[in-house]
Design a protein around this motif. Structure first.
Motif, PDB file in Angstrom:
ATOM      1  N   ARG A  19       0.839  -1.186   0.000  1.00  0.00           N
ATOM      2  CA  ARG A  19       0.000   0.000   0.000  1.00  0.00           C
ATOM      3  C   ARG A  19       0.878   1.241   0.000  1.00  0.00           C
ATOM      4  O   ARG A  19       1.942   1.237   0.609  1.00  0.00           O
ATOM      5  N   GLN A  20       0.428   2.292  -0.675  1.00  0.00           N
ATOM      6  CA  GLN A  20       1.080   3.587  -0.471  1.00  0.00           C
ATOM      7  C   GLN A  20       0.390   4.218   0.725  1.00  0.00           C
ATOM      8  O   GLN A  20      -0.741   4.682   0.645  1.00  0.00           O
ATOM      9  N   THR A  21       1.071   4.223   1.837  1.00  0.00           N
ATOM     10  CA  THR A  21       0.451   4.684   3.068  1.00  0.00           C
ATOM     11  C   THR A  21       0.335   6.203   3.092  1.00  0.00           C
ATOM     12  O   THR A  21       1.147   6.913   2.503  1.00  0.00           O
ATOM     13  N   PRO A  22      -0.687   6.717   3.783  1.00  0.00           N
ATOM     14  CA  PRO A  22      -0.910   8.168   3.801  1.00  0.00           C
ATOM     15  C   PRO A  22       0.041   8.893   4.733  1.00  0.00           C
ATOM     16  O   PRO A  22       0.747   8.282   5.548  1.00  0.00           O
ATOM     17  N   VAL A  23       0.032  10.201   4.612  1.00  0.00           N
ATOM     18  CA  VAL A  23       0.815  11.083   5.477  1.00  0.00           C
ATOM     19  C   VAL A  23      -0.156  11.942   6.283  1.00  0.00           C
ATOM     20  O   VAL A  23      -1.127  12.485   5.748  1.00  0.00           O
ATOM     21  N   LEU A  24       0.104  12.055   7.570  1.00  0.00           N
ATOM     22  CA  LEU A  24      -0.704  12.864   8.468  1.00  0.00           C
ATOM     23  C   LEU A  24       0.103  14.074   8.925  1.00  0.00           C
ATOM     24  O   LEU A  24       1.221  13.915   9.435  1.00  0.00           O
ATOM     25  N   ARG A  25      -0.458  15.261   8.760  1.00  0.00           N
ATOM     26  CA  ARG A  25       0.167  16.451   9.355  1.00  0.00           C
ATOM     27  C   ARG A  25      -0.417  16.635  10.743  1.00  0.00           C
ATOM     28  O   ARG A  25      -1.639  16.577  10.932  1.00  0.00           O
ATOM     29  N   LYS A  41       4.395   9.702   8.208  1.00  0.00           N
ATOM     30  CA  LYS A  41       3.918   8.707   7.236  1.00  0.00           C
ATOM     31  C   LYS A  41       3.431   7.490   8.013  1.00  0.00           C
ATOM     32  O   LYS A  41       4.147   6.922   8.836  1.00  0.00           O
ATOM     33  N   LEU A  42       2.220   7.052   7.718  1.00  0.00           N
ATOM     34  CA  LEU A  42       1.532   6.059   8.541  1.00  0.00           C
ATOM     35  C   LEU A  42       1.789   4.644   8.046  1.00  0.00           C
ATOM     36  O   LEU A  42       0.913   3.958   7.511  1.00  0.00           O
ATOM     37  N   GLU A  43       3.018   4.181   8.284  1.00  0.00           N
ATOM     38  CA  GLU A  43       3.350   2.804   7.912  1.00  0.00           C
ATOM     39  C   GLU A  43       2.700   1.787   8.854  1.00  0.00           C
ATOM     40  O   GLU A  43       2.743   0.584   8.590  1.00  0.00           O
ATOM     41  N   CYS A  44       2.061   2.264   9.914  1.00  0.00           N
ATOM     42  CA  CYS A  44       1.238   1.380  10.737  1.00  0.00           C
ATOM     43  C   CYS A  44       0.036   0.849   9.959  1.00  0.00           C
ATOM     44  O   CYS A  44      -0.574  -0.150  10.365  1.00  0.00           O
ATOM     45  N   GLN A 156      13.460  -1.581   2.617  1.00  0.00           N
ATOM     46  CA  GLN A 156      13.092  -0.581   3.623  1.00  0.00           C
ATOM     47  C   GLN A 156      13.299   0.838   3.095  1.00  0.00           C
ATOM     48  O   GLN A 156      12.526   1.753   3.411  1.00  0.00           O
ATOM     49  N   GLY A 157      14.326   1.028   2.295  1.00  0.00           N
ATOM     50  CA  GLY A 157      14.611   2.358   1.780  1.00  0.00           C
ATOM     51  C   GLY A 157      13.536   2.919   0.869  1.00  0.00           C
ATOM     52  O   GLY A 157      13.469   4.139   0.666  1.00  0.00           O
ATOM     53  N   THR A 158      12.675   2.055   0.337  1.00  0.00           N
ATOM     54  CA  THR A 158      11.622   2.542  -0.564  1.00  0.00           C
ATOM     55  C   THR A 158      10.663   3.485   0.127  1.00  0.00           C
ATOM     56  O   THR A 158      10.021   4.310  -0.535  1.00  0.00           O
ATOM     57  N   VAL A 159      10.560   3.411   1.449  1.00  0.00           N
ATOM     58  CA  VAL A 159       9.664   4.329   2.143  1.00  0.00           C
ATOM     59  C   VAL A 159      10.118   5.769   1.965  1.00  0.00           C
ATOM     60  O   VAL A 159       9.295   6.694   1.886  1.00  0.00           O
ATOM     61  N   ALA A 160      11.418   6.001   1.862  1.00  0.00           N
ATOM     62  CA  ALA A 160      11.927   7.367   1.684  1.00  0.00           C
ATOM     63  C   ALA A 160      11.603   7.905   0.301  1.00  0.00           C
ATOM     64  O   ALA A 160      11.412   9.121   0.140  1.00  0.00           O
ATOM     65  N   LEU A 161      11.554   7.039  -0.702  1.00  0.00           N
ATOM     66  CA  LEU A 161      11.152   7.496  -2.035  1.00  0.00           C
ATOM     67  C   LEU A 161       9.730   8.049  -2.000  1.00  0.00           C
ATOM     68  O   LEU A 161       9.434   9.094  -2.593  1.00  0.00           O
ATOM     69  N   GLU A 162       8.843   7.354  -1.300  1.00  0.00           N
ATOM     70  CA  GLU A 162       7.467   7.824  -1.188  1.00  0.00           C
ATOM     71  C   GLU A 162       7.390   9.108  -0.369  1.00  0.00           C
ATOM     72  O   GLU A 162       6.659  10.044  -0.718  1.00  0.00           O
ATOM     73  N   MET A 163       8.131   9.162   0.722  1.00  0.00           N
ATOM     74  CA  MET A 163       8.083  10.358   1.571  1.00  0.00           C
ATOM     75  C   MET A 163       8.563  11.597   0.826  1.00  0.00           C
ATOM     76  O   MET A 163       8.006  12.690   0.989  1.00  0.00           O
ATOM     77  N   GLU A 165       8.217  12.246  -2.236  1.00  0.00           N
ATOM     78  CA  GLU A 165       7.146  12.674  -3.132  1.00  0.00           C
ATOM     79  C   GLU A 165       5.962  13.251  -2.363  1.00  0.00           C
ATOM     80  O   GLU A 165       5.354  14.246  -2.783  1.00  0.00           O
ATOM     81  N   GLN A 166       5.627  12.634  -1.237  1.00  0.00           N
ATOM     82  CA  GLN A 166       4.434  13.031  -0.500  1.00  0.00           C
ATOM     83  C   GLN A 166       4.652  14.275   0.361  1.00  0.00           C
ATOM     84  O   GLN A 166       3.694  15.000   0.651  1.00  0.00           O
ATOM     85  N   ILE A 167       5.890  14.510   0.791  1.00  0.00           N
ATOM     86  CA  ILE A 167       6.206  15.660   1.656  1.00  0.00           C
ATOM     87  C   ILE A 167       7.363  16.417   1.001  1.00  0.00           C
ATOM     88  O   ILE A 167       8.502  16.400   1.494  1.00  0.00           O
ATOM     89  N   PRO A 168       7.133  17.057  -0.123  1.00  0.00           N
ATOM     90  CA  PRO A 168       8.251  17.613  -0.897  1.00  0.00           C
ATOM     91  C   PRO A 168       9.025  18.707  -0.188  1.00  0.00           C
ATOM     92  O   PRO A 168      10.199  18.937  -0.505  1.00  0.00           O
ATOM     93  N   ASP A 169       8.397  19.395   0.774  1.00  0.00           N
ATOM     94  CA  ASP A 169       9.109  20.486   1.445  1.00  0.00           C
ATOM     95  C   ASP A 169       9.813  20.042   2.725  1.00  0.00           C
ATOM     96  O   ASP A 169      10.437  20.873   3.410  1.00  0.00           O
ATOM     97  N   ALA A 170       9.752  18.771   3.074  1.00  0.00           N
ATOM     98  CA  ALA A 170      10.430  18.301   4.285  1.00  0.00           C
ATOM     99  C   ALA A 170      11.938  18.469   4.145  1.00  0.00           C
ATOM    100  O   ALA A 170      12.514  18.193   3.087  1.00  0.00           O
ATOM    101  N   ASP A 171      12.573  18.902   5.235  1.00  0.00           N
ATOM    102  CA  ASP A 171      14.027  19.047   5.233  1.00  0.00           C
ATOM    103  C   ASP A 171      14.679  18.415   6.455  1.00  0.00           C
ATOM    104  O   ASP A 171      15.892  18.446   6.605  1.00  0.00           O
ATOM    105  N   THR A 172      13.858  17.836   7.332  1.00  0.00           N
ATOM    106  CA  THR A 172      14.355  17.178   8.537  1.00  0.00           C
ATOM    107  C   THR A 172      13.630  15.848   8.684  1.00  0.00           C
ATOM    108  O   THR A 172      12.393  15.827   8.723  1.00  0.00           O
ATOM    109  N   TYR A 173      14.385  14.763   8.772  1.00  0.00           N
ATOM    110  CA  TYR A 173      13.809  13.422   8.854  1.00  0.00           C
ATOM    111  C   TYR A 173      14.238  12.785  10.170  1.00  0.00           C
ATOM    112  O   TYR A 173      15.427  12.782  10.510  1.00  0.00           O
TER     113      TYR A 173
END
Length: 313
Positions: A19-25, A41-44, A156-163, A165-173
């Motif tokens: 699943r492409q899991t959603p992102v919650l702000r 990102k709700l990988e739960c 496992q690294g594939t989650v960062a590819l999605e993040m 795209e989904q949170i393009p302005d994020a600069d802190t992980y």
């Protein structure tokens, strides 16, 4: 460890099964003083209940013919075991999952419902791992390592590819660390796509695996592991994971188990998210001030695994 192109290839392979899991702000969030924008990102909500299905799926889809005559074996704090049992069931293979005695009883029951044999042994992951590898060798099974396998880390690294795209302005992980496979894969992606991003790992005070290794300048085995968070309890990381984190991650911070408990309770109370303690680590690091942020920072983290830890509040 995998390259960026390895992780992109892994995504192409495993995406149809996930699943492409959603992102919650985290807006309108009472109980947490979060002045910066924070996205989780709700990988739960991922297949099997955590991001671990990414690596397990990649591993299962790339196994050589005849590599697992005795099925699949894994040692896990819970989430990796669930992912391994899930892919074993889909492949028609038997699965045996070794859990430490501190693992969640609910996750042990979920494993049994997936058809896995469950063996609980040892106080933390390393002891379960030793028993699991011996068992796998004895029965001719394939041992699915949760982090010391480039194929798993690529998944496992594939989650960062999605993040990205989904949170393009994020600069802190901010990323929870058990053995380190997740942060190794994610940092490989993020240094390629966002070279100036700040990447911060989070470990329990009672299991400072990478924090202690980075302080020492080499991989160390912890003299004891005292955290109650089974999914983050690892006495020794792998040399390649250590090298990746040393080269690509900005900092690793430590937080108390109780801070993760508080954050998990907040996720349940405010958002109805059933998160395990490791899944609350990113938020806990912010709530406690273990991670401090400049005013303009935009944060991305993970609710990396489902669980009932916060639901008793």
């Amino acid at each position: 460890m995998p390259s960026f192109s390895d992780i992109v290839a892994a995504r192409d392979l495993i995406t149809p099964r996930l699943r492409q899991t959603p992102v919650l702000r985290l807006d309108h969030c009472r109980g947490a003083d979060l002045s910066n924008p924070v996205h989780l990102k709700l990988e739960c909500l991922q297949v099997s209940g955590s991001f671990k299905i990414r690596g397990a799926t990649h591993r299962a889809m790339t196994l050589p013919e005849g590599a697992a005559p005795g099925g699949l074996v894994a040692a896990s704090g819970g989430n990796h075991g669930l992912a391994t049992a899930y892919v074993a069931r889909d492949a028609g293979l038997p699965a045996t999952i070794f859990l430490p005695e501190t693992a969640s009883p609910i996750k042990a029951e979920k494993l049994r419902r997936l058809g896995a044999e469950v063996v609980q042994t040892g106080r933390f992951w390393d002891e379960a791992h030793a028993a699991a590898t011996t068992h796998a060798e004895r029965i001719g099974a394939f041992y699915v390592h949760p982090f010391a396998d480039p194929v798993i880390v690529a998944g496992q690294g594939t989650v960062a590819l999605e993040m990205a795209e989904q949170i393009p302005d994020a600069d802190t992980y901010i990323v929870a660390i058990g053995g380190g496979g997740l942060i190794a894969g994610m940092s490989t992606v993020l240094r390629e796509l966002k070279p100036n991003a700040r990447i911060i790992g989070v470990e329990p005070v009672g299991s400072p695996t990478l924090h202690s290794s980075l302080d020492a300048g080499h991989v160390v085995r912890l003299p004891e592991v005292t955290t109650r968070v089974a999914t983050m309890a690892c006495g020794r990381t792998h040399e390649d994971i250590y090298a990746t984190v040393r080269d690509l991650v900005d900092d690793v911070v430590l937080i108390e188990d109780d801070a993760m408990q508080t954050a998990a309770e907040l996720l349940w109370f405010e958002f109805g998210l059933a998160a395990d303690l490791s899944a609350a680590a990113s938020l806990a690091a912010l709530m406690t001030g273990a991670v401090t942020l400049p005013p303009e920072a935009v944060v991305a983290g993970l609710v990396c695994g489902a669980g009932t830890d916060g639901m008793g509040a």
